[in-house]
Design an enzyme around this catalytic site. Structure first.
Site, mmCIF file in Angstrom:
data_model
loop_
_atom_site.group_PDB
_atom_site.id
_atom_site.type_symbol
_atom_site.label_atom_id
_atom_site.label_comp_id
_atom_site.label_asym_id
_atom_site.label_seq_id
_atom_site.Cartn_x
_atom_site.Cartn_y
_atom_site.Cartn_z
ATOM 1 N N GLN A 1 -8.677 -2.535 20.683
ATOM 2 C CA GLN A 1 -7.853 -2.265 21.864
ATOM 3 C C GLN A 1 -6.375 -2.570 21.658
ATOM 4 O OE1 GLN A 1 -9.448 -3.856 25.564
ATOM 5 N NE2 GLN A 1 -11.525 -3.631 24.807
ATOM 6 N N TYR B 1 -6.921 10.791 3.405
ATOM 7 C CA TYR B 1 -5.497 10.994 3.146
ATOM 8 C C TYR B 1 -5.314 11.870 1.903
ATOM 9 C CZ TYR B 1 -4.553 7.517 6.770
ATOM 10 O OH TYR B 1 -4.483 6.850 7.969
ATOM 11 N N ARG C 1 -7.833 2.568 -3.723
ATOM 12 C CA ARG C 1 -8.774 2.664 -2.590
ATOM 13 C C ARG C 1 -9.549 3.958 -2.751
ATOM 14 N NH1 ARG C 1 -7.624 0.629 2.631
ATOM 15 N NH2 ARG C 1 -9.405 0.951 4.021
ATOM 16 N N HIS D 1 -10.946 9.697 8.687
ATOM 17 C CA HIS D 1 -10.575 9.463 10.082
ATOM 18 C C HIS D 1 -11.186 10.506 11.010
ATOM 19 C CE1 HIS D 1 -8.147 6.042 9.386
ATOM 20 N NE2 HIS D 1 -7.207 6.666 8.705
ATOM 21 N N GLU E 1 -10.210 7.589 3.051
ATOM 22 C CA GLU E 1 -10.034 7.781 4.494
ATOM 23 C C GLU E 1 -9.478 9.159 4.868
ATOM 24 O OE1 GLU E 1 -11.191 3.649 4.962
ATOM 25 O OE2 GLU E 1 -10.154 4.707 3.385
ATOM 26 N N GLN F 1 0.836 -1.199 0.000
ATOM 27 C CA GLN F 1 0.000 0.000 0.000
ATOM 28 C C GLN F 1 0.874 1.252 0.000
ATOM 29 O OE1 GLN F 1 -2.297 2.029 3.285
ATOM 30 N NE2 GLN F 1 -4.022 1.080 2.229
#
Length: 684
Positions: A352, A179, A227, A265, A177, A113
């Site tokens: 987490q 970017y 993407r 995000h 996302e 990526q």
């Protein structure tokens, strides 16, 4: 019976659509499963690529069709952080060869990526379409000049050529996302008035030029995944017509596959947390099907082969992307192919140990699979000295230890005083949005059966009873006991413990004060405000979070407030003066806070508790007395380790080990408990 189940029964091959090869013309993928990109932190560690090679090799061995690596920047300014990974120099190539060589021991393909973070770069050298600071980043980016735009395009092409030299089968160009490429494609961040701004044809130019330059650099027989952001989920995001326009241009520019991007995000909409319904966003990929001729990939919260099979069988996409499910279980695909889906260690979407770690610049791993990203360090070799081991406590720590120890050949007997396995997981699974915990318990039950662990429920143990059974070692995983704070009137009939609510299901009044705003306090709050979970009702969940499936405006956000208030009046209180919920997970805490805020829960810090009586809860806040006239006060004020059995066994001079909440009970922490159980099992 679901359509996926019907499909499965119609063929002798489990999940026939999911496991069907995909012909890309110049190469073929062995199945329709793409392991989505995840940054692990190994990319920046010393000797990290050796560990990364082992990590990816395990997933290739597990049968995945196509792997996409974590994001690697094509140049310095695009790095995630000052010392983030970059592929721009010839000497970067050799370390990547270790990864591709390991993966290519198997029929799996792997793509690198290419990620230019743009204004999300966590350093002062960030750049973007315009000098607009991101709300989640303290650094304001510099606007790229046209000369720098062209040099950035060249950097993408150069990195792709280096990736090809390193043995990768292709690249994924990150255009979603929020970017850099996504920052150019949306009006939210592109304020330019030159040929790189204004119309969608100008705003999408960077993405199109990058694909063209990469295709020219690598030739025709090289996979290019793009993407594409199908749902920006932010104000100033693209309209559906603009998304389709860009998709067609990307296809024409030379892309092999389009992967779905969901949400920026900075979006205030959950997209991958456990409370998000399974396959909640596959409908938008389905909407793009037919608009382009190249394969499309759907993504986000696809975590079982049944769900994945249904997505492809119903025509919602040509492939599915699953990232965190391959942290949880590297053998996901092989188990599905062998019709052993009940043996898959399912991703519970908790974030987490994966995303929370990465955003704190720690190595990623997995709550339910602590071996993830530790393949060369946490190893379960067959024991040369097989022991008879008693485990007392069938919560997360005891379950993990029992399975890993039995895997090594030890003779394990598991005891628990309760009537069911799981310990605190049995309470967590009842919280709206945490239904995935059922999957973890299903996995452990199957593992115990397969590994011949002897399980004794409703079986309280003492030092005497264990001493008389001839065990070589005893592992104490007896968990915690809830802490009772020193408040006058704490035994008043109004007072309840969180176990009264989650375990015993005692009735709770309309007006409630919750003492303690850690993870348990929030769990109890969500349990009380949600009469039924929306996680299993995707359309209602989308509406609640303001996502418009009709896509009437840019970003696909609904106008106005769609949140329904709770019928209860709830006060979530904490002694600390800091932000309520500040100690929750870095990537999910905001979701829990938003959920309770939407439901009308009042969150109050800096509370000094005085007494509880017939009137309610008496407090002092900022020096002023305050009475909460409530029907119930629920105590969520922490826990104490339950170590009495451990101390008795020590006194009896037995070989005894302490793990889980019985060892440290600062907060219920399944991540630490499972890892501790695994690490003890690896060396005992």
């Amino acid at each position: 019976m679901t359509s996926a189940t019907i499909t499965k029964t119609m063929s002798n091959t489990p999940y026939p659509h999911l496991l069907e090869p995909l012909d890309l013309g110049f190469t073929t993928l062995q199945n329709r499963v793409l392991m989505g990109s995840m940054h692990t932190g190994l990319e920046e560690e010393k000797n990290g690529f050796e560990k990364l090679a082992a990590f990816y090799e395990a997933r290739a061995k597990g049968g995945v069709g196509l792997i996409v690596t974590g994001g690697i920047s094509p140049n310095f300014r695009g790095r995630v952080a000052p010392f983030g990974s970059e592929l721009s120099k010839f000497w970067h190539v050799n370390k990547h060869k270790a990864v591709t060589k390991a993966v290519h021991k198997y029929p799996t393909k792997i793509c690198l990526q290419l990620l230019h973070t743009g204004r999300y770069a966590y350093h002062p050298f960030s750049v973007s379409a315009s000098a607009v600071k991101a709300p989640i980043n303290p650094f304001k980016p510099k606007e790229l000049s046209e000369r720098k735009i062209w040099s950035t395009i060249d950097d993408f092409a150069h990195s792709s050529k280096l990736a090809q030299k390193a043995g990768y089968d292709g690249v994924e160009i990150m255009g979603s996302e929020g970017y850099l490429i996504n920052q150019f494609s949306c009006k939210r961040t592109n304020l330019r008035e030159d040929k790189w701004g204004g119309s969608i044809e100008n705003r999408m130019r960077l993405g199109v030029e990058v694909v063209q330059a990469v295709r020219k650099a690598v030739g025709e027989k090289f996979i290019i995944i793009f993407r594409l952001s199908l749902l920006d989920l932010v104000e100033g995001g693209n309209t559906w017509e603009e998304v389709v326009t860009m998709a067609k241009a990307i296809e024409k520019a030379g892309a092999t596959i389009i992967n779905s991007g969901i949400g920026w995000h900075e979006a205030r909409v959950p997209t991958i947390a456990t409370s998000v319904p399974r396959a909640a966003f596959t409908w938008i990929t389905e909407r793009l099907m037919g608009e382009v001729k190249i394969p499309l990939v759907s993504t986000n919260r696809i975590n079982t082969p049944e769900v994945a099979e249904h997505v492809i069988a119903s025509g919602q996409s040509d492939m599915v992307s699953m990232a965190r499910p391959f942290l949880a279980d590297p053998d996901f695909v092989n188990k599905a192919a062998e019709d052993k889906a009940d043996e898959i260690n399912t991703c519970i979407g908790c974030n987490q140990a994966c995303l929370d770690h990465v955003f704190k610049q720690q190595r990623a791993t997995c709550l339910v699979n602590p071996q993830a990203c530790y393949e060369t360090e946490l190893i379960f070799k067959e024991s040369v000295n097989k022991k008879s081991i008693a485990v007392v406590g069938a919560g997360p720590a005891g379950l993990a230890f029992s399975c890993y120890a039995a895997e090594r050949g030890h003779n394990v007997t598991l005891f628990d005083g309760a009537s069911e396995l799981g310990g605190q997981f049995n309470y967590a699974k009842q919280i709206p949005g945490k239904e995935e915990f059922y999957e973890t318990l299903r996995y452990y039950k199957k593992q115990l059966e397969n590994l011949n662990v002897k399980v004794h429920l409703n079986s309280m143990q003492t030092a005497d009873s264990l001493s008389n059974q001839g065990f070589d070692d005893v592992v104490v995983a007896t968990g915690i006991t809830p802490r009772t704070p020193a408040i006058e009137g704490v035994n008043h009939p109004k007072v309840m413990r969180y176990l009264d609510v989650l375990r015993d299901h005692k009735p709770v009044g309309k007006n409630v004060a919750i003492i303690g705003a850690g993870g348990i306090g929030f769990d109890v709050g969500e349990y009380l405000v949600e009469p039924e979970s929306l996680t299993v009702k995707p359309d209602e969940w989308l509406k609640e979070w303001g996502i418009d499936k009709t896509y009437q405006q840019g970003g696909a956000l609904s106008p106005g407030n769609n949140h329904s208030k709770s019928e209860r009046n709830i006060f979530l209180l904490q002694r600390k003066k800091t932000k309520v919920g500040g100690g929750l997970g870095k990537t999910t805490g905001w979701i829990h806070r938003s959920t309770l805020q939407h439901k009308g829960v009042q969150m109050i810090p800096g509370v000094e508790y005085k007494k509880i009586d017939d009137q309610g809860l008496h407090c002092v806040i900022n020096g002023e007395p305050k009475l909460f006239e409530v029907d119930n006060v629920i105590l969520c004020a922490g826990q104490e380790p339950n170590r009495s059995l451990y101390e008795q066994l020590q006194a009896a001079n037995l070989s005894v080990h302490l793990i889980g909440g019985a060892d440290v009970a600062a907060e219920l922490d399944a991540k630490r408990a499972i890892r501790q159980g695994a690490e003890l099992a690896a060396k005992i």
